[in-house]
Design a protein around this motif. Structure first.
Motif, PDB file in Angstrom:
ATOM      1  N   GLU A   1      -1.361 -10.698   3.191  1.00 49.02           N
ATOM      2  CA  GLU A   1      -1.955 -10.590   1.965  1.00 49.02           C
ATOM      3  C   GLU A   1      -2.895  -9.063   2.920  1.00 49.02           C
ATOM      4  O   GLU A   1      -3.454  -8.436   2.023  1.00 49.02           O
ATOM      5  N   VAL A   2      -2.595  -9.396   4.494  1.00 49.84           N
ATOM      6  CA  VAL A   2      -3.121  -8.047   4.498  1.00 49.84           C
ATOM      7  C   VAL A   2      -3.051  -6.607   4.448  1.00 49.84           C
ATOM      8  O   VAL A   2      -3.255  -5.462   3.644  1.00 49.84           O
ATOM      9  N   LEU A   3      -1.226  -6.986   4.324  1.00 47.97           N
ATOM     10  CA  LEU A   3      -0.688  -5.198   3.243  1.00 47.97           C
ATOM     11  C   LEU A   3      -0.873  -4.760   2.045  1.00 47.97           C
ATOM     12  O   LEU A   3      -1.268  -3.496   1.633  1.00 47.97           O
ATOM     13  N   LEU A   4      -1.459  -5.806   1.261  1.00 44.55           N
ATOM     14  CA  LEU A   4      -1.943  -5.968  -0.191  1.00 44.55           C
ATOM     15  C   LEU A   4      -2.926  -4.746  -0.377  1.00 44.55           C
ATOM     16  O   LEU A   4      -3.948  -4.807  -1.204  1.00 44.55           O
ATOM     17  N   ASP A   5      -4.180  -6.094   0.437  1.00 46.08           N
ATOM     18  CA  ASP A   5      -5.378  -5.373   0.885  1.00 46.08           C
ATOM     19  C   ASP A   5      -5.501  -3.880   1.211  1.00 46.08           C
ATOM     20  O   ASP A   5      -5.953  -3.168   0.545  1.00 46.08           O
ATOM     21  N   ILE A   6      -4.674  -3.452   1.649  1.00 46.21           N
ATOM     22  CA  ILE A   6      -4.673  -2.106   2.344  1.00 46.21           C
ATOM     23  C   ILE A   6      -4.116  -1.299   1.173  1.00 46.21           C
ATOM     24  O   ILE A   6      -5.044  -0.078   0.976  1.00 46.21           O
ATOM     25  N   VAL A   7      -3.112  -1.849   0.545  1.00 44.45           N
ATOM     26  CA  VAL A   7      -2.653  -1.175  -0.308  1.00 44.45           C
ATOM     27  C   VAL A   7      -4.084  -1.147  -1.809  1.00 44.45           C
ATOM     28  O   VAL A   7      -4.194  -0.045  -2.485  1.00 44.45           O
ATOM     29  N   ALA A   8      -4.834  -1.883  -2.058  1.00 48.69           N
ATOM     30  CA  ALA A   8      -5.970  -2.162  -3.061  1.00 48.69           C
ATOM     31  C   ALA A   8      -7.230  -1.377  -2.425  1.00 48.69           C
ATOM     32  O   ALA A   8      -7.542  -0.356  -3.295  1.00 48.69           O
ATOM     33  N   GLU A   9      -7.347  -0.854  -0.940  1.00 49.37           N
ATOM     34  CA  GLU A   9      -8.120   0.107  -0.512  1.00 49.37           C
ATOM     35  C   GLU A   9      -7.480   1.184  -1.636  1.00 49.37           C
ATOM     36  O   GLU A   9      -8.923   2.140  -1.800  1.00 49.37           O
ATOM     37  N   ILE A  10      -6.507   1.439  -2.149  1.00 45.75           N
ATOM     38  CA  ILE A  10      -6.320   3.071  -2.238  1.00 45.75           C
ATOM     39  C   ILE A  10      -7.146   3.116  -3.663  1.00 45.75           C
ATOM     40  O   ILE A  10      -7.556   4.729  -3.589  1.00 45.75           O
TER      41      ILE A  10
END
Ligand code: HEM
Length: 407
Positions: free
Chosen positions: A305-314
């Motif tokens: 989840e954390v990894l995908l949230d970071i991706v979403a920030e892009i």
């Protein structure tokens, strides 16, 4: 065992093996007895020892002593200035650490500069596949490797995943750089620092209650078997996927790509008699080590989840469904479900149609008009992701931890 005697045992270096062996009463993983033949290793021979009970005695002992003496902050400060392969070690390092690092920074006698050069060019020409596979394949797969997910979650870096990702990605960037193991490159430095970080983690994590409760009986983390598991989630997996995708790879390129990762394994402290000499040997070892251990853990799901949230920030979350779908396409539904990737039927269908055509076009097999529009949206999202993931050009410093994740 009280804290002091435990530390003494840890500092006794060789005792790491003994401590780890205590864990054998509770099976730490579901894998079968070790029967991979050392004749298939870069050493060509070796005692038939199981890497599950081997750690990195020399590094573990020295880093244990550095932590015990409270020297980690000063060492990190000094090591910030050590970035290039050809740079002398900074003055003022503790003598035992300096001696260890001088030895650890030597390339193995079997390192072949010509092959390393071919690998560098290969990494450049196939950068889009390799980058996407490291990030959205291997990176996310690591959350389905229970021991790795838990070690990452309960170690210091687990509390700041964004920082951790860019630090881990530095290795992916350095290993693919044209100068990787050349004097001007940074990969020797990155590998030696990573080896020391792992050694520090072996000394620290056994004191984390969260880790100790979930380690499945393992007493010391990051055994050589664990490192090899992660290693297979990187080059072995990436090569397999590129072959599946019908990316054109010459025999020399394939051998060179393996070689750069063999040298990397050696520099990370893996014994030569555990490092696969060929892709066949790597596939066989991966079947024995990686396949049986993949599994769902609460820590792994949280990390995903954390990894995908970071991706979403892009891009404000726009490409998150696409990234989820691409990871599912790459890793398969079994692993996708394990790590809690969302189902994105529309994107998954689009990727399954468009991606093979995009690869076929890039590899010169089909002409441009046959590539559907959606392929460019996918490629654009991947490129953005890779750029952010690899934090290209930004100075990133790998630091030795001296605590676990707080709380
Ligand atoms: C740290 C790479 C295997 C657990 C790191 C770092 C890199 C790295 C580049 C530095 C990043 C940072 O400081 O945040 C690799 C590679 C591996 C490997 C290339 C195998 C080929 C493993 C395995 C485990 C593990 C098998 C656990 C089972 C950790 C932990 C940290 C770390 C806990 C430290 C995070 C902290 O500072 O708190 N690794 N690693 N690694 N790695 Fe690995």
């Amino acid at each position: 065992m009280d804290e002091l005697s435990r530390r003494k045992m840890l500092l006794a270096g060789g005792a790491l093996g003994a401590l780890g062996a205590l864990g054998s009463a509770t099976p730490a993983s579901a894998r079968s007895a070790w029967n991979w033949a050392a004749s298939g290793s870069v050493a060509g021979a070796g005692a038939p020892s199981d890497p599950q009970w081997v750690w990195d005695d020399e590094a573990d002992q020295v880093l244990g002593a550095v932590i015990e003496r409270g020297e980690v902050p000063r060492v990190n400060e000094l090591l910030r200035t050590w970035t290039r392969n050809d740079q002398p070690l900074p003055a003022g390092l503790p003598e035992d650490l300096r001696q260890f690092m001088e030895k650890a920074r030597q390339l193995p006698s079997w390192a072949d500069q010509a092959k390393l050069g071919t690998a560098a060019k290969f990494n450049r020409t196939k950068g889009i596949y390799v980058g996407a596979l490291y990030g959205l394949g291997s990176g996310l797969m690591s959350t389905a490797i229970p021991r790795e997910a838990r070690a990452v979650y309960y170690s210091k870096g687990g509390a700041d995943m964004k920082d951790r990702i860019s630090k881990t990605a530095k290795l992916g960037y350095d290993v693919g750089d044209l100068d990787a193991f050349q004097p001007r490159g940074e990969m020797i430095v990155t590998a030696v620092k990573t080896r020391m970080i792992h050694a520090a983690v072996r000394n620290l994590l056994p004191k984390s209650p969260g880790w100790a409760e979930t380690s499945g009986g393992q007493k010391i983390p990051i055994s050589q078997a664990d490192v090899l598991v992660t290693w297979h989630s990187l080059p072995t997996f990436v090569m397999r996927k590129m072959r599946e995708w019908k990316v054109r790879i010459s025999p020399a390129e394939s051998e060179a790509y393996l070689h750069v990762w063999q040298v990397t394994a050696h520099m990370l402290g893996v014994r030569d008699d555990f490092i696969p000499a060929t892709w066949d040997a790597a596939d066989a070892q991966s079947k024995q080590l990686l396949d049986p251990v993949l599994g769902r853990t609460p820590e792994g799901v949280k990390l995903t989840e954390v990894l995908l949230d970071i991706v979403a920030e892009i891009d404000g979350g726009l490409s998150r469904p696409l990234v989820s779908a691409f990871s599912r396409y790459t890793l398969g539904d079994r692993i996708g479900d394990m790590i809690g990737l969302s189902d994105e039927p529309l994107w998954e269908a689009a990727i399954a149609t468009a991606w093979p055509l995009l690869v076929a076009f890039r590899e010169g097999v089909i002409p441009l008009p046959l590539v559907p529009e959606a392929a460019w949206t996918i490629e654009e999202a991947l490129r953005k992701f890779i750029l952010v993931f690899l934090s290209e050009g930004k100075p990133i410093h790998l630091e030795i931890p001296d605590t676990n994740r707080p709380g």
